[in-house]
Motif scaffolding. Structure first.
Motif, short mmCIF file in Angstrom:
data_model
loop_
_atom_site.label_atom_id
_atom_site.label_comp_id
_atom_site.label_asym_id
_atom_site.label_seq_id
_atom_site.Cartn_x
_atom_site.Cartn_y
_atom_site.Cartn_z
N GLU A 9 11.77 48.29 -18.82
CA GLU A 9 11.62 46.98 -19.46
C GLU A 9 12.26 45.58 -18.66
N ARG B 211 22.52 38.77 -19.41
CA ARG B 211 21.28 39.05 -19.38
C ARG B 211 20.86 40.78 -19.26
N THR C 285 10.31 43.77 -16.60
CA THR C 285 9.36 42.52 -17.31
C THR C 285 9.71 41.83 -18.16
N ASP C 286 10.93 41.58 -18.20
CA ASP C 286 11.27 40.52 -19.46
C ASP C 286 11.73 38.90 -19.10
N ARG C 287 11.60 38.08 -19.30
CA ARG C 287 11.19 36.81 -18.34
C ARG C 287 13.11 36.30 -18.68
N GLU C 288 13.37 36.81 -19.60
CA GLU C 288 14.77 35.97 -19.17
C GLU C 288 15.28 37.80 -18.65
N SER C 289 15.45 38.52 -17.88
CA SER C 289 16.02 38.84 -16.94
C SER C 289 15.13 39.27 -15.89
N ARG C 290 14.05 38.46 -15.49
CA ARG C 290 13.73 39.20 -14.31
C ARG C 290 14.67 38.33 -12.93
#
Length: 188
Positions: free
Chosen positions: A149, A114, A152-157
């Motif tokens: 980015e 991810r 802020t990405d829900r998948e990689s936070r």
């Protein structure tokens, strides 16, 4: 509508030629797709670094592997801590331990997958055939950054550690011939 035997033969030949062409194009097209999208942990190539950095940091681990080659391959630093958005620079050393030239190419990926779309390289030695002479040591740089980015990405936070893994493998004779090089016994 009834087709003649000649028309059927031509259609079959064109079909076989099309499938053969698609088979040869599949690997480069897949590689290009992965590099553009970051799919399957593939690092993307960037034109320029981000214009801002975050206070958040990420630990970058460097993993080196060799497949069927008489060589040593290592990262000069096993890890680096960088701020997200900051440009990092890592060096890798490759030594040919044989008495023959080696023709090799390095492939890479990123774990966790991810993080692949956000780990981007500005300069890399990957996917470029290298010829390393007997006993020669070469130094290869990799300039990279983790795109802001990702934070802020829900998948990689929450990703706070990324492993960049390289594997050197023998370059096939067909690839050498396409580039005008002559294969030798070690890598053939």
């Amino acid at each position: 509508m009834k087709l003649s035997r000649n028309a059927i033969a031509i259609i079959c030949v064109l079909g076989v030629m099309g499938m053969t062409g698609a088979a040869f194009a599949a690997v480069p097209l897949y590689r290009m797709f992965c590099q553009v999208t970051g799919f399957d942990g593939t690092v993307r190539k960037a034109e320029k670094a981000p214009d801002h950095m975050l206070d958040e940091t990420v630990l970058i681990r460097f993993d080196t592997n060799v497949r069927d080659l008489p060589m040593t391959f290592r990262a000069e630093q096993v890890t680096q801590r960088v701020r997200i958005g900051e440009t990092g620079l890592a060096y890798f050393d490759v030594t040919n331990t044989s008495d023959q030239p080696i023709h090799a190419t390095a492939a890479y990926n990123v774990v966790p997958e991810r993080a692949g779309p956000y780990f981007q390289k500005l300069q890399c030695f990957c996917f470029e055939g290298q010829t390393i002479q007997p006993g020669q040591t070469m130094k290869f740089p990799v300039q990279y950054f983790v795109a802001p980015e990702m934070a802020t990405d829900r998948e990689s936070r929450g990703v706070n550690e990324i492993t960049l893994s390289y594997t050197f493998y023998p370059t096939k004779s067909a690839e050498l011939a396409a580039n005008g090089a002559q294969p030798t016994g070690a890598a053939g």
